[in-house]
Design a protein around this motif. Structure first.
Motif, PDB file in Angstrom:
ATOM      1  N   MET A   1       0.844  -1.209   0.000  1.00 61.01           N
ATOM      2  CA  MET A   1       0.000   0.000   0.000  1.00 61.01           C
ATOM      3  C   MET A   1       0.872   1.249   0.000  1.00 61.01           C
ATOM      4  SD  MET A   1      -3.122  -0.717  -0.279  1.00 61.01           S
ATOM      5  CE  MET A   1      -4.009   0.733   0.285  1.00 61.01           C
ATOM      6  N   VAL A   2       0.243   2.362  -0.170  1.00 58.94           N
ATOM      7  CA  VAL A   2       0.968   3.629  -0.286  1.00 58.94           C
ATOM      8  C   VAL A   2       1.319   4.136   1.106  1.00 58.94           C
ATOM      9  CG1 VAL A   2       0.870   5.924  -1.234  1.00 58.94           C
ATOM     10  CG2 VAL A   2      -0.406   4.094  -2.316  1.00 58.94           C
ATOM     11  N   MET A   4       2.274   6.799   4.162  1.00 60.13           N
ATOM     12  CA  MET A   4       1.658   8.084   4.475  1.00 60.13           C
ATOM     13  C   MET A   4       2.457   9.253   3.906  1.00 60.13           C
ATOM     14  SD  MET A   4       0.673   9.660   8.166  1.00 60.13           S
ATOM     15  CE  MET A   4       2.328  10.152   8.562  1.00 60.13           C
ATOM     16  N   ASN A   6       3.812   9.689   1.151  1.00 56.93           N
ATOM     17  CA  ASN A   6       3.444  10.038  -0.219  1.00 56.93           C
ATOM     18  C   ASN A   6       2.313  11.060  -0.237  1.00 56.93           C
ATOM     19  OD1 ASN A   6       5.233   8.023  -0.705  1.00 56.93           O
ATOM     20  ND2 ASN A   6       3.999   7.012  -2.268  1.00 56.93           N
ATOM     21  N   TYR A   7       1.314  10.832   0.633  1.00 55.56           N
ATOM     22  CA  TYR A   7       0.205  11.776   0.692  1.00 55.56           C
ATOM     23  C   TYR A   7       0.693  13.146   1.146  1.00 55.56           C
ATOM     24  CZ  TYR A   7      -3.103   7.956   0.183  1.00 55.56           C
ATOM     25  OH  TYR A   7      -3.813   6.896  -0.294  1.00 55.56           O
ATOM     26  N   LEU A   8       1.587  13.151   2.145  1.00 49.15           N
ATOM     27  CA  LEU A   8       2.054  14.428   2.685  1.00 49.15           C
ATOM     28  C   LEU A   8       2.832  15.196   1.617  1.00 49.15           C
ATOM     29  CD1 LEU A   8       3.182  13.431   6.282  1.00 49.15           C
ATOM     30  CD2 LEU A   8       0.943  14.062   5.431  1.00 49.15           C
ATOM     31  N   ILE A   9       3.656  14.478   0.846  1.00 51.26           N
ATOM     32  CA  ILE A   9       4.457  15.173  -0.167  1.00 51.26           C
ATOM     33  C   ILE A   9       3.564  15.651  -1.306  1.00 51.26           C
ATOM     34  CG2 ILE A   9       6.249  14.826  -1.895  1.00 51.26           C
ATOM     35  CD1 ILE A   9       7.628  13.035   0.218  1.00 51.26           C
ATOM     36  N   LEU A  10       2.600  14.810  -1.698  1.00 50.72           N
ATOM     37  CA  LEU A  10       1.650  15.239  -2.730  1.00 50.72           C
ATOM     38  C   LEU A  10       0.937  16.510  -2.284  1.00 50.72           C
ATOM     39  CD1 LEU A  10       0.050  14.664  -5.360  1.00 50.72           C
ATOM     40  CD2 LEU A  10      -1.563  13.406  -3.956  1.00 50.72           C
ATOM     41  N   ALA A  48      -5.161  12.245   5.574  1.00 49.39           N
ATOM     42  CA  ALA A  48      -4.059  11.274   5.616  1.00 49.39           C
ATOM     43  C   ALA A  48      -3.654  11.014   7.057  1.00 49.39           C
ATOM     44  CB  ALA A  48      -2.875  11.806   4.805  1.00 49.39           C
ATOM     45  N   TYR A  52      -4.123   7.326   9.002  1.00 50.57           N
ATOM     46  CA  TYR A  52      -2.909   6.582   9.328  1.00 50.57           C
ATOM     47  C   TYR A  52      -2.537   6.670  10.805  1.00 50.57           C
ATOM     48  CZ  TYR A  52      -1.596   5.521   4.528  1.00 50.57           C
ATOM     49  OH  TYR A  52      -1.553   5.020   3.267  1.00 50.57           O
TER      50      TYR A  52
ATOM     51  N   GLU B   4      -1.467   0.555  -5.960  1.00 48.23           N
ATOM     52  CA  GLU B   4      -0.324   1.458  -5.928  1.00 48.23           C
ATOM     53  C   GLU B   4      -0.111   2.138  -7.283  1.00 48.23           C
ATOM     54  OE1 GLU B   4       3.975   0.551  -4.312  1.00 48.23           O
ATOM     55  OE2 GLU B   4       2.393  -0.347  -3.093  1.00 48.23           O
ATOM     56  N   TRP B   7      -2.653   4.664  -7.696  1.00 44.04           N
ATOM     57  CA  TRP B   7      -2.363   5.827  -6.845  1.00 44.04           C
ATOM     58  C   TRP B   7      -1.379   6.757  -7.541  1.00 44.04           C
ATOM     59  CZ3 TRP B   7       1.393   8.678  -4.534  1.00 44.04           C
ATOM     60  CH2 TRP B   7       0.987   9.529  -3.494  1.00 44.04           C
ATOM     61  N   LEU B  48      -7.890   6.806   0.549  1.00 44.51           N
ATOM     62  CA  LEU B  48      -7.788   6.865   2.008  1.00 44.51           C
ATOM     63  C   LEU B  48      -9.014   6.267   2.680  1.00 44.51           C
ATOM     64  CD1 LEU B  48      -6.192  10.395   2.288  1.00 44.51           C
ATOM     65  CD2 LEU B  48      -5.202   8.310   3.172  1.00 44.51           C
ATOM     66  N   PHE B 103       8.018  24.620  -0.767  1.00 40.99           N
ATOM     67  CA  PHE B 103       7.981  23.182  -1.016  1.00 40.99           C
ATOM     68  C   PHE B 103       9.219  22.493  -0.451  1.00 40.99           C
ATOM     69  CE2 PHE B 103       9.229  19.565  -3.662  1.00 40.99           C
ATOM     70  CZ  PHE B 103       8.213  18.715  -3.284  1.00 40.99           C
ATOM     71  N   VAL B 110       8.668  16.747   6.038  1.00 36.04           N
ATOM     72  CA  VAL B 110       8.000  15.448   5.903  1.00 36.04           C
ATOM     73  C   VAL B 110       9.024  14.317   5.938  1.00 36.04           C
ATOM     74  CG1 VAL B 110       6.702  13.994   4.324  1.00 36.04           C
ATOM     75  CG2 VAL B 110       6.005  16.354   4.697  1.00 36.04           C
ATOM     76  N   VAL B 118       3.898   4.096  11.936  1.00 33.03           N
ATOM     77  CA  VAL B 118       2.827   4.323  10.974  1.00 33.03           C
ATOM     78  C   VAL B 118       2.423   2.999  10.350  1.00 33.03           C
ATOM     79  CG1 VAL B 118       2.150   5.562   8.904  1.00 33.03           C
ATOM     80  CG2 VAL B 118       3.770   6.589  10.482  1.00 33.03           C
ATOM     81  N   PRO B 119       1.128   2.671  10.382  1.00 33.20           N
ATOM     82  CA  PRO B 119       0.696   1.441   9.719  1.00 33.20           C
ATOM     83  C   PRO B 119       0.849   1.545   8.218  1.00 33.20           C
ATOM     84  CG  PRO B 119      -1.175   2.684  10.553  1.00 33.20           C
ATOM     85  CD  PRO B 119       0.041   3.364  11.061  1.00 33.20           C
ATOM     86  N   ASP B 120       0.930   0.399   7.545  1.00 33.79           N
ATOM     87  CA  ASP B 120       1.181   0.383   6.105  1.00 33.79           C
ATOM     88  C   ASP B 120      -0.011   0.891   5.312  1.00 33.79           C
ATOM     89  OD1 ASP B 120       3.725  -0.370   6.031  1.00 33.79           O
ATOM     90  OD2 ASP B 120       3.376  -2.506   5.703  1.00 33.79           O
ATOM     91  N   PRO B 122      -4.051   2.644   5.157  1.00 28.78           N
ATOM     92  CA  PRO B 122      -4.986   3.461   5.931  1.00 28.78           C
ATOM     93  C   PRO B 122      -6.089   2.591   6.517  1.00 28.78           C
ATOM     94  CG  PRO B 122      -5.345   3.755   3.592  1.00 28.78           C
ATOM     95  CD  PRO B 122      -4.097   2.961   3.731  1.00 28.78           C
ATOM     96  N   SER B 123      -6.571   2.990   7.699  1.00 34.50           N
ATOM     97  CA  SER B 123      -7.676   2.258   8.301  1.00 34.50           C
ATOM     98  C   SER B 123      -8.984   2.863   7.827  1.00 34.50           C
ATOM     99  CB  SER B 123      -7.581   2.330   9.818  1.00 34.50           C
ATOM    100  OG  SER B 123      -7.456   3.664  10.221  1.00 34.50           O
TER     101      SER B 123
END
Lengths: 102, 166
Positions: A1-2, A4, A6-10, A48, A52, B4, B7, B48, B103, B110, B118-120, B122-123
């Motif tokens: 899975m993706v 977290m 990745n979402y933050l950078i996006l 996100a 997560y 993925e 995504w 998500l 940026f 980040v 962090v879980p892999d 999303p829940s």
């Protein structure tokens, strides 16, 4: 899975693009569109984190709902102001509407 | 794996369309890029697993807000004889500098932060849980938000109304 990050950078990319748009654009409606981009980036971040990291998984989504509500109100008011400005001064460029500046 | 790949397709699409919003030379094109970009972010909400917010995003942003913006663009176009307006000001290089700097800072934060465990994946956030919290714990803010929308509605009508001798 993706992961977290990745979402933050996006979301960081979209937010930075929005900042560029707010600062660079002349047309008030385009500035408003860039603000919408920034708000969406923030919502994405909230959700996100909520899915997560938050054990309750809810608060981020609630915040995003309120962000969308306030954004809708903001767009309505701002566009009314732009239309009003255009009617009285025949322009919707923010750099030509400088009567409040001295 | 398929998720993925999907995504990444959506992520690239969001970046490209967002860049289109802020770089396009025509205001109408910008608005259309904005619709695509907001729809892409709605798809991210699906990734998500927050279906409710994806729905809200498509309805309110994809439907209402962009239509409002397109209407405002139509109402504020210059006369047919005038040459198309420059949409980006001379300060654009500085704006690009600020955006790029922001940026870099955000990216560094980040990457550099230890997010802990962090879980892999999303829940899932079920819609019932959102409504429970929204209407119980956040009942007062919910009502205040509805009053805010009402005030904004009335204010927009009063602001945009054509007055006598205006």
């Amino acid at each position: 899975m993706v992961p977290m990050e990745n979402y933050l950078i996006l979301s960081a990319i979209v937010f930075s693009l929005g900042v560029y748009g707010v600062l660079a654009r002349r047309n008030a409606v385009l500035v408003l569109m860039s603000v919408e981009l920034m708000l969406n980036a923030v919502s994405l971040n909230f959700i996100a984190f909520a899915t997560y990291l938050d054990p309750d998984r809810i608060l981020g989504a609630i915040f995003a709902v309120f962000v969308i509500t306030v954004a809708a109100a903001e767009v309505g008011l701002a566009l009314a102001i732009v239309i009003r400005l255009f009617r009285s001064r025949s322009t919707s460029n923010v750099d030509e509407a400088a009567i409040l500046k001295w | 794996m398929a998720t993925e790949v999907l995504w990444w397709i959506f992520a690239v699409a969001i970046v490209v369309t967002s860049a289109g919003v802020v770089l396009s030379g025509s205001v109408i094109h910008s608005a259309i890029w904005l619709i695509l970009s907001l729809a892409g972010i709605g798809a991210m909400y699906l990734f998500l697993t927050v279906e409710f917010l994806a729905l809200v995003q498509f309805l309110i942003y994809g439907g209402a807000v962009t239509v409002l913006i397109l209407l405002a663009l139509m109402l504020t176009r210059m006369g047919a004889g005038g040459k198309p307006d420059r949409v980006t000001g001379g300060q654009a290089p500085f704006a690009a500098l600020v955006g790029a700097g922001l940026f870099v800072v955000l990216f560094g934060v980040v990457i550099g932060t230890d997010w802990g465990d962090v879980p892999d994946a999303p829940s899932n956030i079920p819609i019932e849980a959102i409504s429970d919290v929204l209407f119980r714990e956040f009942g007062a803010p919910f009502v205040i938000a509805s009053v805010l929308l009402l005030v904004a509605l009335v204010g927009a009508i009063i602001l945009a109304r054509q007055e006598e001798g205006d």
